[in-house]
Scaffold this motif. Structure first.
Motif, short mmCIF file in Angstrom:
data_model
loop_
_atom_site.label_atom_id
_atom_site.label_comp_id
_atom_site.label_asym_id
_atom_site.label_seq_id
_atom_site.Cartn_x
_atom_site.Cartn_y
_atom_site.Cartn_z
N PHE A 77 0.81 -1.22 0.00
CA PHE A 77 0.00 0.00 0.00
C PHE A 77 0.85 1.28 0.00
N ASP A 78 2.13 1.17 -0.36
CA ASP A 78 2.98 2.36 -0.32
C ASP A 78 2.51 3.37 -1.35
N ARG A 94 1.02 -10.93 3.58
CA ARG A 94 0.51 -9.60 3.89
C ARG A 94 -0.77 -9.78 4.71
N TYR A 95 -0.86 -9.04 5.81
CA TYR A 95 -1.95 -9.23 6.75
C TYR A 95 -2.48 -7.88 7.24
N GLN A 96 -3.81 -7.76 7.30
CA GLN A 96 -4.42 -6.55 7.84
C GLN A 96 -5.26 -6.92 9.05
N ALA A 97 -5.00 -6.26 10.19
CA ALA A 97 -5.74 -6.50 11.43
C ALA A 97 -6.15 -5.16 12.03
N PHE A 98 -7.48 -4.98 12.24
CA PHE A 98 -8.01 -3.75 12.79
C PHE A 98 -7.49 -2.52 12.03
N GLY A 99 -7.40 -2.69 10.72
CA GLY A 99 -7.01 -1.60 9.85
C GLY A 99 -5.54 -1.40 9.68
N LEU A 153 -1.71 -2.67 8.64
CA LEU A 153 -1.12 -3.57 7.66
C LEU A 153 0.23 -4.09 8.16
N PHE A 154 0.43 -5.39 7.98
CA PHE A 154 1.65 -6.08 8.38
C PHE A 154 2.20 -6.85 7.18
N ASP A 164 -1.65 2.17 9.99
CA ASP A 164 -3.11 2.22 10.02
C ASP A 164 -3.57 2.79 8.68
N LEU A 165 -4.14 1.94 7.85
CA LEU A 165 -4.48 2.38 6.50
C LEU A 165 -5.56 3.44 6.47
N ARG A 166 -6.37 3.53 7.53
CA ARG A 166 -7.36 4.61 7.59
C ARG A 166 -6.65 5.96 7.69
N ARG A 167 -5.66 6.04 8.54
CA ARG A 167 -4.91 7.28 8.69
C ARG A 167 -4.06 7.58 7.45
N HIS A 168 -3.45 6.52 6.92
CA HIS A 168 -2.60 6.69 5.73
C HIS A 168 -3.43 7.19 4.55
#
Length: 454
Positions: free
Chosen positions: A95-96, A131-136, A138-139, A167-171
């Motif tokens: 997601f960069d 690639r893993y997303q947890a509670f928004g 990304l790891f 936090d992809l919401r903030r990003h």
């Protein structure tokens, strides 16, 4: 679960390696897919009867919002006109992006206008790619160790779009004013997702991030998107979206229970070029050097100079061509990892050449493309490799390739592709496009040796 006639998905890839990653996910699952390098015409589509997914390889990951405003509406409109119920803007699984370069938010703002849906799902997690997303958040895992993206050894230090926020919401909020929602892994597992999705729908479609951590949440995410597609959706997602959709289709009995691709056979030699500066690719370059490849470093100072560029191209082509003529594989590379002297000093090299950083980066890609073009003109080769998203775009364009299809498995996210071209010397060429973070250390050996590589 219903199964419409015609196309199931159309997508625009924000770089070339990511475009083949999405194509692999669909093809391996049993969904015939073709990736075009230019807007597909009816005549071009007619070459691929029975296709159910169409992709368009692009370069928006390295482009400005102004470039997106000019180019993406036409591309999205052409893909939407093909009639697939989901229009996918394929982004990197890390997601960069940033407000200035590769803005995913700007692409979403453009894309939602092309489809009638009143929500825009985003799936980034892809367990197959670690690639893993947890509670928004990304790891990504490297060598078995999981990192939050803002602490990832490579992505937190990316030279163009470093990830300072996991936090992809903030990003994403830095790139769009659109509302951003989340359906988390607990809500998915408790069966609340569809009700929540309906509550989130509105005339000005929000982005709805969907957690994916494992096969269970991947399946639920796929079901949620497919069941909520309505009259048509736009989704900015990684290849997690096609993995999620095909998992849901498979669970419904619409696809083969055991998806697979043929194993690539070996070839006697390959030519490779690399513009990647990731540590993963650096380890692969080192492996190649230690296992019989002719590894030739492209000297960036002369490669960026107007008067010296031609001489530098001929130097590396001569060295690599001589090795190929002897039956050995050859790899031309521009850097070895993020701490490489030319990576750390790239701004100074660009200034010395009188170029902006972006122009200099594109010059490196176009130089590697010219190296590969000349090698293929001088040596008969069956299989080639390109490492690096920007480099992949430059090389495939320079070779006059019209379209790609997946022919065999190679490494997750980097399949063996067949090139379709009106140039008889390029038609049928086998090519692997590898993102910087993809592949094990022996990747280049695996491309050469197929199943025999270790």
């Amino acid at each position: 679960m219903d199964w419409p006639e015609g196309l199931l998905l159309s997508y625009y890839g924000d770089d070339f390696t990511g475009s083949t990653d999405a194509m692999e996910a669909m093809t391996a699952a049993g969904v015939p897919t073709v990736l075009f390098l230019d807007l597909p015409t009816p005549e071009a589509l007619a070459r691929f009867p029975g296709v159910r997914c169409v992709g368009l390889a692009g370069s928006s990951r390295g482009r400005s919002p102004a470039w997106m405003d000019e180019v993406l509406p036409k591309a999205f409109s052409a893909l939407a006109a093909l009639g697939a119920p989901i229009l996918h803007y394929k982004v990197c699984s890390t997601f960069d992006s940033s407000p200035r370069i590769g803005s995913i938010g700007r692409a979403i703002d453009i894309g939602v206008r092309q489809m009638p849906g009143n929500w825009s799902p985003t799936i980034v997690g892809a367990p197959r790619l670690k690639r893993y997303q947890a509670f928004g958040n990304l790891f990504a895992a490297v060598n078995g160790v999981g990192y939050r993206l803002d602490r990832h050894p490579t992505m937190s230090r990316h030279p163009v779009t470093p990830m300072a926020e996991a936090d992809l919401r903030r990003h994403l909020a830095q790139q769009t004013e659109r509302d951003i929602e989340l359906i988390d892994l607990v809500q998915l597992r408790q069966g609340e997702a569809n009700t929540l999705r309906q509550q989130m729908e509105r005339d000005d479609p929000p982005v709805v991030l969907i957690d994916v951590m494992d096969e269970e949440t991947l399946l639920e995410a796929g079901r949620l998107v497919w069941q909520g597609r309505g009259a048509g959706l736009f989704s900015a997602s990684s290849s997690g979206l096609p993995y999620a959709l095909t998992t849901a289709w498979r669970a419904a009995g619409l696809l083969p229970a055991q998806p697979s691709l043929p194993v690539a056979p070996p070839v006697d030699r390959i030519a490779a070029v690399s513009g990647s500066c990731s540590p993963v690719t650096a380890a692969q370059v080192q492996w190649a050097r230690q296992h019989g490849f002719e590894t030739v470093r492209l000297a960036l100072a002369p490669a960026l100079g107007k008067a010296s560029r031609e001489g530098e191209i001929e130097r590396v082509v001569s060295l690599a061509g001589a090795a190929l003529a002897e039956g050995r594989s050859a790899l031309v590379f521009s850097a070895e990892g993020p701490d490489d002297r030319d990576v750390l000093g790239f701004d100074a090299l660009a200034d010395e050449a009188g170029l902006t950083r972006d122009a200099a980066a594109r010059m490196v890609g176009s130089t590697l493309a010219e190296v590969m073009r000349r090698l293929l003109d001088r040596v008969d080769l069956q299989r080639v490799v390109v490492a690096g998203g920007d480099s992949s775009g430059e090389v495939t364009s320079a070779l006059g390739i019209d379209a790609l299809t997946v022919t065999a498995a190679m490494s997750p996210g980097a399949p063996l592709c067949r090139a379709w071209s009106r140039n008889p010397r390029r038609d049928g060429l086998e090519i692997v496009l590898k993102g910087g973070q993809m592949g094990e250390a022996s990747f280049f050996g695996r491309v050469r040796d197929g199943a025999a590589a270790s």
